[in-house]
Enzyme design. Structure first.
Site, PDB file in Angstrom:
ATOM      1  N   GLY A 352      62.427 -40.988  37.099  1.00  0.00           N
ATOM      2  CA  GLY A 352      63.574 -41.695  37.626  1.00  0.00           C
ATOM      3  C   GLY A 352      63.961 -42.792  36.666  1.00  0.00           C
ATOM      4  O   GLY A 352      63.229 -43.751  36.504  1.00  0.00           O
ATOM      5  N   THR A 353      65.139 -42.649  36.024  1.00  0.00           N
ATOM      6  CA  THR A 353      65.483 -43.500  34.894  1.00  0.00           C
ATOM      7  C   THR A 353      66.993 -43.632  34.814  1.00  0.00           C
ATOM      8  O   THR A 353      67.720 -42.763  35.281  1.00  0.00           O
ATOM      9  CB  THR A 353      64.972 -42.854  33.577  1.00  0.00           C
ATOM     10  OG1 THR A 353      63.580 -42.590  33.700  1.00  0.00           O
ATOM     11  CG2 THR A 353      65.202 -43.743  32.375  1.00  0.00           C
ATOM     12  N   VAL A 354      67.490 -44.717  34.189  1.00  0.00           N
ATOM     13  CA  VAL A 354      68.912 -44.826  33.874  1.00  0.00           C
ATOM     14  C   VAL A 354      69.079 -44.963  32.370  1.00  0.00           C
ATOM     15  O   VAL A 354      68.255 -45.571  31.687  1.00  0.00           O
ATOM     16  CB  VAL A 354      69.578 -46.022  34.585  1.00  0.00           C
ATOM     17  CG1 VAL A 354      69.629 -45.786  36.092  1.00  0.00           C
ATOM     18  CG2 VAL A 354      68.881 -47.339  34.272  1.00  0.00           C
ATOM     19  N   SER A 371      63.698 -47.974  33.360  1.00  0.00           N
ATOM     20  CA  SER A 371      63.198 -47.120  34.428  1.00  0.00           C
ATOM     21  C   SER A 371      62.141 -47.809  35.272  1.00  0.00           C
ATOM     22  O   SER A 371      61.377 -48.626  34.778  1.00  0.00           O
ATOM     23  CB  SER A 371      62.578 -45.863  33.804  1.00  0.00           C
ATOM     24  OG  SER A 371      61.987 -45.039  34.775  1.00  0.00           O
ATOM     25  N   MET A 434      68.268 -38.984  30.371  1.00  0.00           N
ATOM     26  CA  MET A 434      67.137 -39.460  31.155  1.00  0.00           C
ATOM     27  C   MET A 434      66.544 -38.332  31.983  1.00  0.00           C
ATOM     28  O   MET A 434      67.136 -37.276  32.114  1.00  0.00           O
ATOM     29  CB  MET A 434      67.554 -40.628  32.048  1.00  0.00           C
ATOM     30  CG  MET A 434      68.740 -40.371  32.968  1.00  0.00           C
ATOM     31  SD  MET A 434      68.514 -39.161  34.284  1.00  0.00           S
ATOM     32  CE  MET A 434      67.259 -39.961  35.255  1.00  0.00           C
TER      33      MET A 434
END
Length: 534
Positions: A352-354, A371, A434
């Site tokens: 789960g990352t931006v 993240s 990502m």
């Protein structure tokens, strides 16, 4: 009306502009970065503003309590920043096992490592920014304080996390997560307003103290107190000792283009290893089953070694130069056969990352990623602060002989990687995809889409993706041509067609014409992606 039903195909075109551009996964965050550019900030200020805003408007993938990495092009030079944090100084394999764990747990304080995000923002601002940090964080502060309507994909992952956390999070240390993110006992719906005044106060305090409060002041005390109350290992001394690090980026030349990544402990090395193997092949058709087979085999070989050897660079026995050598690439090439082979690494968990990319009219460009890992991270929210803590330590091994074994004060293998392209010493631009262990696979695919197949940034992101999962298993998006799937299966790949594209990464690309300065950007249809430009 539902904001999650789109029965008809749609098409985005690439965005073009001259004065500035921000590309990221959430429209309000992209606009926040543009607002800072229009107020006289540069691409670095815009990146910080966008990143801070994403901790508010897309908390499903990142937060103040996470890690960050950046590649910054300014004054004709590329700079790297490693904003990942180490494990607590008092943790150990024995102590974790004594608590009844045979592997690192997914939730709670045990997998929490020192957050690097606030330090990263400050170091970028202090070295390259133009505006005061309080001005740069103001859009994020306003959204946290006054609220905002949830975008559709963010709401989707929010609901999914709530469903998982209802069974995974047991104990009083998780009460604050439910209080903050499910105030009515449920996840907010797409378009529904949500706010976090504590988050706003924390962002303001980080800006006004240049993150001193977070690492050596009032916020540090709150984080340490919450850890201690729940029996966690993180304490004030761990926070006080931390600072993000400036590092030298690493690269390979892929068919005339230099592809840049952050060195270990990040997994960008895996993308470079795969591209170094692939550079001698002549790929003429993107949908060629033979070409995709070769890409998959190169990717699996790179992962096999990357997962075995990447860790904190202070403890790694292997050298980066060895993996990027011509000898390594030649040997790996020779190992690629006509049928699918089984590599050694284990199964690959989701992430789960931006990711965001920014550029201004002066030629400054930033590739930035942050993240909390695995969506909301550890499930820990520090009471009264809005700080959601990451669970990056989950990737540590409890086998003392493993390269990435848990040790005090050690940085874990880190999945988040920003990318950057240059050619003949000129900046082409930032790119990133990502999504946990999809990231190096996404990097390889979008670079090849642009370099080998001549696709513009938007088309390079739109193209259907493959993802090696483990063993012989390969997932493909449902847009993949059937004849390609059949021929890959005939080569021994265990193909699974995915009908939800959420696991195939979410990317952004900006490229700059070195002659005219015109910026061309692409954003991701697999999320609420948006480009703001002028």
């Amino acid at each position: 009306m539902t904001l999650l039903n789109y029965p008809f195909a749609s098409r985005r075109t690439a965005a073009v502009a001259r004065n500035g551009m921000v590309a990221t996964s959430q429209p309000l965050a992209a606009q926040a970065g543009l607002r800072i550019l229009q107020q006289g900030g540069n691409a670095i200020d815009a990146a910080i503003a966008t990143a801070a805003c994403l901790t508010v408007v897309e908390p499903t993938s990142n937060g103040i309590g996470g890690d960050a990495f950046a590649l910054v092009w300014t004054q004709n030079k590329l700079y790297g920043l490693n904003g990942s944090g180490p494990s607590p100084a008092c943790i150990s394999i024995d102590k974790v096992k004594q608590l009844g764990h045979e592997k690192m747990p997914l939730a709670g304080w045990i997998p929490v490592t020192v957050p690097g995000v606030p330090s990263s923002w400050v170091m970028l601002s202090e070295r390259f920014g133009r505006l005061p940090l309080i001005d740069v964080l103001r859009p994020a502060i306003e959204y946290a304080e006054n609220g905002f309507p949830l975008s559709p994909i963010t709401a989707k992952y929010w609901a999914r996390a709530h469903k998982i956390f209802q069974t995974r999070l047991n104990g009083p240390e998780f009460d604050e997560w439910f209080k903050l993110f499910t105030p009515d006992g449920r996840a907010p719906e797409p378009g529904e307003m949500w706010k976090s005044p504590d988050h706003a106060s924390t962002l303001r305090e980080i800006a006004e103290t240049k993150s001193e409060s977070f690492y050596r002041g009032r916020l540090a005390e709150k984080i340490a107190a919450a850890s201690k109350a729940a029996g966690g290992f993180l304490d004030e001394s761990d926070l006080a000792a931390y600072q993000a690090e400036w590092i030298e980026p690493i690269s390979v030349n892929y068919k005339g283009y230099d592809v840049w990544e952050i060195p270990p402990n990040g997994q960008g090395l895996i993308a470079l290893m795969a591209l170094n193997i692939l550079k001698e092949y002549n790929f003429t058709h993107r949908e060629s089953p033979d070409a995709i087979h070769i890409q998959l085999e190169a990717m699996k070989q790179a992962f096999a070694d990357g997962k075995a050897y990447i860790s904190d660079p202070r403890t790694m026995r292997a050298k980066v130069d060895d993996f990027l050598s011509e000898e390594y690439a030649k040997n790996a090439r020779a190992n690629i056969q006509g049928t699918a082979q089984v590599p050694e690494p284990g199964s690959l968990p989701k992430g789960g990352t931006v990711y965001l990319a920014t550029a201004d009219g002066e030629g400054n460009m930033v590739s930035f990623i942050q993240s909390n890992y695995m969506g909301f991270g550890s499930g820990i929210v520090v009471p009264g602060t809005g700080i959601a803590m990451q669970n990056r330590g989950v990737d540590f091994s409890l086998d003392p002989n493993h390269e990435n074994c848990l040790q005090p004060g050690k940085k874990s293998y880190n999945t988040i990687i920003p990318g950057f392209l240059t050619k003949d010493g000129e900046a082409i631009g930032p790119f990133g995809v990502m999504g946990g262990f999809m990231q190096p696979q996404g990097h390889v695919q979008v670079v090849m889409n642009m370099v080998d197949f001549g696709l513009n940034p938007q088309a390079a992101l739109d193209a259907p993706r493959w993802q090696w999962i483990e063993g012989l298993r390969v997932d493909v998006e449902h847009e993949f041509p059937n004849y390609v799937i059949q021929q890959l299966a005939a080569k021994g790949h265990a193909i699974s067609m995915a009908y939800d594209s959420g696991g195939f990464g979410r990317g952004q690309i900006i490229v700059r014409d070195p002659q005219t300065g015109v910026l061309t950007g692409g954003t991701e249809h697999r999320t609420d992606g948006s480009i703001a430009s002028w």
